[in-house]
Enzyme design. Sequence first.
Site, PDB file in Angstrom:
ATOM      1  N   GLY A  42       0.730  -1.206  -0.138  1.00  0.00           N
ATOM      2  CA  GLY A  42      -0.021   0.117  -0.047  1.00  0.00           C
ATOM      3  C   GLY A  42       0.922   1.376   0.017  1.00  0.00           C
ATOM      4  N   PHE A  56      -2.406   7.107   0.686  1.00  0.00           N
ATOM      5  CA  PHE A  56      -2.213   8.156   1.706  1.00  0.00           C
ATOM      6  C   PHE A  56      -0.968   8.044   2.609  1.00  0.00           C
ATOM      7  CE2 PHE A  56      -4.024  10.319   5.732  1.00  0.00           C
ATOM      8  CZ  PHE A  56      -3.302  11.099   5.555  1.00  0.00           C
ATOM      9  N   ASP A  96      -2.045  -7.164  -6.529  1.00  0.00           N
ATOM     10  CA  ASP A  96      -3.169  -7.132  -5.414  1.00  0.00           C
ATOM     11  C   ASP A  96      -2.148  -8.074  -4.234  1.00  0.00           C
ATOM     12  OD1 ASP A  96      -5.075  -8.055  -3.669  1.00  0.00           O
ATOM     13  OD2 ASP A  96      -6.439  -7.476  -5.331  1.00  0.00           O
ATOM     14  N   VAL A  97      -2.215  -7.519  -3.148  1.00  0.00           N
ATOM     15  CA  VAL A  97      -1.577  -8.280  -1.912  1.00  0.00           C
ATOM     16  C   VAL A  97      -2.161  -9.674  -1.849  1.00  0.00           C
ATOM     17  CG1 VAL A  97      -3.049  -7.464   0.006  1.00  0.00           C
ATOM     18  CG2 VAL A  97      -0.765  -8.032   0.393  1.00  0.00           C
ATOM     19  N   TYR A 111     -15.040  -2.849   9.111  1.00  0.00           N
ATOM     20  CA  TYR A 111     -13.674  -2.371   8.962  1.00  0.00           C
ATOM     21  C   TYR A 111     -12.843  -2.701  10.369  1.00  0.00           C
ATOM     22  CZ  TYR A 111      -9.715   0.667   9.203  1.00  0.00           C
ATOM     23  OH  TYR A 111      -8.547   1.183   9.402  1.00  0.00           O
ATOM     24  N   LYS A 150      -9.680  -5.272  11.140  1.00  0.00           N
ATOM     25  CA  LYS A 150      -8.201  -4.832  11.380  1.00  0.00           C
ATOM     26  C   LYS A 150      -8.022  -5.436  12.655  1.00  0.00           C
ATOM     27  CE  LYS A 150      -6.281  -1.962   9.941  1.00  0.00           C
ATOM     28  NZ  LYS A 150      -5.328  -2.169   8.693  1.00  0.00           N
ATOM     29  N   ASN A 172      -6.784   9.079  14.427  1.00  0.00           N
ATOM     30  CA  ASN A 172      -7.381   9.315  13.317  1.00  0.00           C
ATOM     31  C   ASN A 172      -6.285  10.337  12.510  1.00  0.00           C
ATOM     32  OD1 ASN A 172      -9.742   9.326  15.432  1.00  0.00           O
ATOM     33  ND2 ASN A 172     -10.783   9.898  13.592  1.00  0.00           N
TER      34      ASN A 172
END
Length: 366
Positions: free
Chosen positions: A7, A11, A54-55, A180, A184, A209
Site C-alpha cells: 500500500g 495516503f 494485489d496483496v 472495518y 483490523k 485519526n
Amino acid sequence: MRVLVTGGAGFIGSHVVATVAADHEVVVLDALLPEVHPAGPPELPPGVRLVVGDVRDRATVDAALAGVDAVLHQAAMVGLGVDVQDLPDYAGCNGVGTAVLLAAMAAAGVPRLVLASSMVIYGEGRYRCAEHGVVRPGPRRPAALDAGRFEPPCPACGSGSALAAELVPEDAASDPRNGYATTKLAQEHLASSWARVTGGRVAALRYHNVYGPRMPRDTPYAGVAALFRSALERGEAPRVFEDGGQRRDFVHVRDIAVANDAALRWTAAAEPGTSRAFNIGSGTTRTVGDLAAALATARGGPAPVVTGEYRLGDVRHITADSCRARAELGWRPEVDFGAGMAEFATAPLRAASTAPLRAASTAPRR
C-alpha cells in the site's frame, strides 16, 4: 536493508515510504486501483521500486518479497464502509490479503513486520461511572440517537451524564463495532499467530485519526478530516454529525510515518515470537467540532454546521494512551494540532474517483 511497503502508493503508505527510504532500500507493492488512484500513483522517491499487484495474489507477493528483510504492511480497505455489501471486500482486502502476505513471509523467511492497525478495534472508548467505576457501554440505540442522546449510558445504572471518557490503554478489551474494525482486529490476530509459529516479530501500530497532505477527497471511505476539507474547498460549510462533541485524537501523517520507522527499528531488537501493540496518537484530545472549526478558520471558509445526523457504526468517544510508544519505540509526535490544521487546510488532496458509489444502507440518520 530492503523493506517492502504494501500500500505504499496510498495516503499513509506514501508518507511511510518517503520516511523509510531515507535509510533503506524500499520496494512498494500496491494494486493502484483506479477508484483509489484515478490519477495514477504519486511520485515515489528515487530508487524506490514499484510492484503493481494485489496483496491477495501469492505470486505477486512472492516476487515483491525477493531479498526483503522486513515488511511495513499498510495495504487495506479503510473507513466504515457505505453498505453491508462492503463486508466481503473488507474481509478479502484486509483479512485474506494479510493472510497471504504472512504465508509468503513465512516461506521467504522474512521475520519482521510492522502492521498498520487502528484504534477502531476498541469500539467505544474507556468510560468511568461515578457509581460503578470503569464500564463498557453497549451498542448504540437508534431511538436514543434519534432523540439526540449521543452520550452512551452506563450499562449498570442507565446514566449517561455520569460517564467520564478516559484514555484507552493497549491492554483494554477489544470490541470492534463495524466491519472495518473487525478486519483490523483480525489482522492483528493473524500476525500474532504468524509470530508465534515462525519466531517472527510484530509491531502493530493502532493509528488514531490520521490527517495530512494527500488524503483522498470526496469519498465516504475517507476520514472526517478529508470530508471537512473537501467541503471547504467547494465553498461549503463542514457538516458536523451528532452535536460535534465526539472526542478523538487527530494525528498528522508525518508523525505516523516516523512511528513506522521507529517500529521498524524495534522489530530488530524484539524477542523472536513477539507481537506487541502500540497506540499511535498525538496525545491531545479534540472534538470533531474542534476539527471542523480549526479547518474552517484556517481555510477562511464557512463556519461548520452541526446537523444532529449520525452513523450507527460510529462510536461516541475514542482516545487512547500512547505512552507505550513513547517509552518503548522512542517515538513522540512533533506536529502541533494548530500548525497541522493550518497546513492541511490548503494542502493538496488526492484526486477524487469518478466511479459511482453504492447507495448507503448505513447512511447518516436524521
